[in-house]
Scaffold this motif. Structure first.
Motif, mmCIF file in Angstrom:
data_model
loop_
_atom_site.group_PDB
_atom_site.id
_atom_site.type_symbol
_atom_site.label_atom_id
_atom_site.label_comp_id
_atom_site.label_asym_id
_atom_site.label_seq_id
_atom_site.Cartn_x
_atom_site.Cartn_y
_atom_site.Cartn_z
ATOM 1 N N TYR A 1 50.893 45.938 32.768
ATOM 2 C CA TYR A 1 50.421 44.618 33.183
ATOM 3 C C TYR A 1 49.725 43.923 32.014
ATOM 4 C CZ TYR A 1 46.561 47.883 33.677
ATOM 5 O OH TYR A 1 45.653 48.890 33.441
ATOM 6 N N PRO A 2 49.608 42.599 32.080
ATOM 7 C CA PRO A 2 48.786 41.878 31.092
ATOM 8 C C PRO A 2 47.313 41.975 31.501
ATOM 9 C CG PRO A 2 49.751 40.330 32.638
ATOM 10 C CD PRO A 2 50.316 41.686 33.001
ATOM 11 N N THR B 1 54.847 41.864 28.707
ATOM 12 C CA THR B 1 54.756 43.210 29.285
ATOM 13 C C THR B 1 56.132 43.725 29.682
ATOM 14 O OG1 THR B 1 52.560 42.623 30.132
ATOM 15 C CG2 THR B 1 53.564 44.624 31.003
ATOM 16 N N LYS B 2 57.002 42.835 30.089
ATOM 17 C CA LYS B 2 58.361 43.228 30.474
ATOM 18 C C LYS B 2 59.076 43.931 29.323
ATOM 19 C CE LYS B 2 62.830 41.384 32.017
ATOM 20 N NZ LYS B 2 63.573 40.179 32.446
ATOM 21 N N SER C 1 54.741 41.165 34.848
ATOM 22 C CA SER C 1 54.761 40.374 33.616
ATOM 23 C C SER C 1 54.902 38.900 33.960
ATOM 24 C CB SER C 1 55.925 40.822 32.721
ATOM 25 O OG SER C 1 55.897 40.155 31.475
ATOM 26 N N TYR D 1 55.987 47.454 36.435
ATOM 27 C CA TYR D 1 55.255 46.490 35.612
ATOM 28 C C TYR D 1 55.194 45.123 36.275
ATOM 29 C CZ TYR D 1 59.658 44.201 34.382
ATOM 30 O OH TYR D 1 60.844 43.506 34.458
#
Length: 205
Positions: A133-134, A65-66, A60, A58
């Motif tokens: 991901y954002p 998102t984390k 973030s 990921y």
């Protein structure tokens, strides 16, 4: 004396057979419900997951998102890897209203590939890779493209997920999928912001 000794041994044996609270997983609502109903959720819904090596990777920028990635990894007992930019993003870099901010410049350039600090060890061992991901400008941040292009995902199952302040997945899946070889088993992604814990776990399973 013998009677008292036997009674003591009997009590001791019964205590050792009782499961401790550490043996009971309360990681998910689904696990708790399966224990109460006597069903084996772990051996049914998660059977495929248990038979494969899973990575949750990921990126973030703000931590949203984390949190989602960590929950997915914990629920699947998967390895986790954070995509860390070699040059960290500052608040000024993340100013979407500034046409000269770093993120604006990167997202306006489809070929931008921000460098990543570190790498995944032994990527070949993973059968399933979640990528989180954002959403920036309707797409995944360019650093996620850097990550996808850095490894050979041939023969793997790749599952994207994203978080956003309000927009959907946009064209992010098509952009990232195009960076992978045809042999990748690319699954449809999911927006996971706003989903409660039970809904998220149901999608993951």
């Amino acid at each position: 004396t013998m009677i008292l000794g036997l009674a003591a041994c009997g009590n001791s044996a019964s205590q050792t057979e009782q499961p401790s609270t550490e043996d009971i997983s309360v990681e998910s609502k689904a696990d708790t419900e399966s224990a109460e109903t006597g069903t084996d959720m772990e051996n049914t819904d998660n059977q495929d997951a248990q038979e494969h090596k899973i990575l949750v990777a990921y990126f973030s920028a703000t931590g949203t998102t984390k949190g989602v990635a960590e929950h997915i990894a914990n629920g699947l007992n998967a390895d986790i890897y954070e995509i860390v930019p070699e040059e960290p993003y500052t608040d000024a870099d993340l100013d979407y209203n500034d046409n000269n901010s770093r993120t604006t410049i990167e997202m306006n350039d489809p070929d931008a590939r921000p460098a990543i600090s570190g790498s995944v060890e032994n990527m070949e061992q993973y059968d399933i890779v979640f990528i989180g991901y954002p959403i920036w400008w309707g797409e995944a941040p360019r650093i996620v493209s850097t990550f996808v292009e850095s490894y050979d995902f041939s023969g793997k199952t790749v599952i994207p997920f994203a978080t956003s302040g309000g927009s959907g997945m946009g064209k992010t899946e098509a952009v990232l999928h195009a960076l992978c070889p045809d042999s990748v088993n690319w699954k449809s992604g999911k927006m996971l912001n706003g989903y409660d814990r039970a809904q998220m776990e149901a999608w993951v399973r």
